[in-house]
Design a protein around this motif. Structure first.
Motif, PDB file in Angstrom:
ATOM      1  N   LEU A  86       2.072   1.576   3.082  1.00  0.00           N
ATOM      2  CA  LEU A  86       1.126   0.759   3.844  1.00  0.00           C
ATOM      3  C   LEU A  86      -0.293   1.299   3.729  1.00  0.00           C
ATOM      4  CD1 LEU A  86       3.202  -0.075   7.050  1.00  0.00           C
ATOM      5  CD2 LEU A  86       2.817  -1.482   5.026  1.00  0.00           C
ATOM      6  N   GLU A  87      -0.434   2.613   3.604  1.00  0.00           N
ATOM      7  CA  GLU A  87      -1.756   3.179   3.343  1.00  0.00           C
ATOM      8  C   GLU A  87      -2.287   2.694   1.990  1.00  0.00           C
ATOM      9  OE1 GLU A  87      -3.810   6.022   4.825  1.00  0.00           O
ATOM     10  OE2 GLU A  87      -3.000   4.948   6.546  1.00  0.00           O
ATOM     11  N   LEU A  88      -1.413   2.672   0.989  1.00  0.00           N
ATOM     12  CA  LEU A  88      -1.820   2.193  -0.336  1.00  0.00           C
ATOM     13  C   LEU A  88      -2.129   0.698  -0.298  1.00  0.00           C
ATOM     14  CD1 LEU A  88       0.805   4.086  -2.544  1.00  0.00           C
ATOM     15  CD2 LEU A  88      -1.604   4.674  -2.232  1.00  0.00           C
ATOM     16  N   ILE A 178       2.696   4.959  -7.363  1.00  0.00           N
ATOM     17  CA  ILE A 178       1.496   5.758  -7.141  1.00  0.00           C
ATOM     18  C   ILE A 178       0.660   5.827  -8.410  1.00  0.00           C
ATOM     19  CG2 ILE A 178       2.476   8.027  -7.702  1.00  0.00           C
ATOM     20  CD1 ILE A 178       0.187   7.297  -4.735  1.00  0.00           C
ATOM     21  N   ASP A 179       1.315   5.798  -9.576  1.00  0.00           N
ATOM     22  CA  ASP A 179       0.583   5.853 -10.831  1.00  0.00           C
ATOM     23  C   ASP A 179      -0.293   4.614 -11.012  1.00  0.00           C
ATOM     24  OD1 ASP A 179       0.162   7.439 -13.253  1.00  0.00           O
ATOM     25  OD2 ASP A 179       1.066   5.749 -14.312  1.00  0.00           O
ATOM     26  N   ARG A 180       0.207   3.456 -10.598  1.00  0.00           N
ATOM     27  CA  ARG A 180      -0.590   2.234 -10.718  1.00  0.00           C
ATOM     28  C   ARG A 180      -1.766   2.239  -9.749  1.00  0.00           C
ATOM     29  NH1 ARG A 180       1.616  -3.379 -11.084  1.00  0.00           N
ATOM     30  NH2 ARG A 180      -0.297  -3.514 -12.290  1.00  0.00           N
ATOM     31  N   HIS A 181      -1.580   2.821  -8.569  1.00  0.00           N
ATOM     32  CA  HIS A 181      -2.702   2.922  -7.632  1.00  0.00           C
ATOM     33  C   HIS A 181      -3.740   3.931  -8.137  1.00  0.00           C
ATOM     34  CE1 HIS A 181      -1.503   0.382  -4.182  1.00  0.00           C
ATOM     35  NE2 HIS A 181      -0.285   0.599  -4.638  1.00  0.00           N
ATOM     36  N   VAL A 182      -3.283   4.950  -8.843  1.00  0.00           N
ATOM     37  CA  VAL A 182      -4.229   5.871  -9.480  1.00  0.00           C
ATOM     38  C   VAL A 182      -5.031   5.132 -10.552  1.00  0.00           C
ATOM     39  CG1 VAL A 182      -4.423   7.928 -10.935  1.00  0.00           C
ATOM     40  CG2 VAL A 182      -2.887   7.933  -8.972  1.00  0.00           C
ATOM     41  N   GLU A 183      -4.379   4.226 -11.264  1.00  0.00           N
ATOM     42  CA  GLU A 183      -5.073   3.418 -12.265  1.00  0.00           C
ATOM     43  C   GLU A 183      -6.208   2.618 -11.624  1.00  0.00           C
ATOM     44  OE1 GLU A 183      -4.113  -0.469 -15.083  1.00  0.00           O
ATOM     45  OE2 GLU A 183      -2.461   0.783 -14.367  1.00  0.00           O
TER      46      GLU A 183
END
Length: 288
Positions: A86-88, A178-183
């Motif tokens: 939910l934070e993401l 998490i990798d896609r949010h890093v992208e």
């Protein structure tokens, strides 16, 4: 070009693991059946029998033992995993709604589910979105405001990921998320550095020096308005996609009905309920 290796979703990760388990069990069953009907074949081919048994043991170990351990680990911290999701979601939603608001495509009542859905449809209408962003970057004052918002959004994304990336990487099923949010964060940080370097603001000359240290300046170099429009459109669409898909995953980790039963709150039973919206806005209302 080949990109990073990541599962399409947490569900696809589970499907791959189950497929490996099914192959291992089929191989084991085939070995048992062939031992009964093949006579002395395995006894006369000891090396082949040893290799086949080793492969079956490895497949079973990877598919069953590893998955059992990983599933137990995920179940122990699933409430924390949903909180991080939910934070993401909040971070991704903040990114695309802020830029959509600057482009004039965000409904005025942006806190309701209907307005979020309407804005999401506008995000997926690429020609309309590109035209609105082109008008946005053509006006000097609105372009500077976009520059400022992207810089602040990139900093907010960095803060969120710094807190939670290590947690999500503990489970392979969520590593791709998490990798896609890093992208997304990398795209915003790179664009912010390009704007800092090539279009520095008058009140903060130090940002140009900081932007110069970002590799995006060396990789991308100077850009024109068409490139800027395309990049902003890509960032908005990626953020909206991550918002939608990560929210769906979060609701599968811990169903809303579980929270409703725990707190005795009937409003939580439907995603349109005000209590559920408060849960979502708690993670993403800070930043830009």
């Amino acid at each position: 070009m080949p990109g990073p290796r990541r599962p399409e979703s947490a569900g696809s990760y589970r499907r791959e693991t189950r497929a490996v388990a099914a192959v291992a069990l089929l191989a084991l069953a085939a070995g048992v059946v062939s031992d009964a009907f093949a006579g002395q074949f395995w006894g006369h081919h000891a090396l082949l029998a040893g290799l086949a048994s080793s492969v079956i043991v490895v497949l079973l170990s990877v598919a069953l033992v590893s998955e059992a351990v990983d599933r137990r680990s995920r179940q122990r911290w699933r409430v924390l995993a949903q909180y991080v999701m939910l934070e993401l979601v909040g971070n991704a939603r903040l990114a695309w709604t802020v830029m959509m608001e600057l482009a004039g495509l965000m409904p005025p009542d942006a806190r309701t589910s209907a307005s979020i859905d309407a804005a999401a449809l506008a995000v997926r209408d690429t020609p309309r979105l590109a035209e609105a962003i082109r008008d946005l970057v053509a006006a000097d004052d609105r372009r500077r405001l976009l520059h400022e918002k992207i810089t602040r959004l990139a900093q907010h994304s960095d803060d969120v990921l710094s807190r939670w990336a290590a947690v999500m990487l503990n489970a392979d099923a969520y590593a791709g998320v998490i990798d896609r949010h890093v992208e997304l964060a990398a795209d915003m940080a790179g664009l912010g550095s390009l704007l800092d370097y090539f279009e520095p603001t008058d009140n903060d000359s130090g940002r140009r020096l900081k932007g110069q240290s970002n590799a995006a300046v060396q990789i991308e170099g100077e850009f024109d308005d068409d490139w800027l429009v395309d990049r902003v459109v890509q960032i908005i669409q990626l953020a909206e996609e991550l918002d939608r898909e990560t929210l769906q995953l979060a609701l599968r980790i811990v169903p809303v009905q579980w929270w409703a039963a725990r707190h005795g709150d009937a409003h939580l039973e439907h995603p349109d309920g005000p209590a559920f919206l408060r849960v979502l806005s708690a993670g993403g209302g800070r930043g830009a």
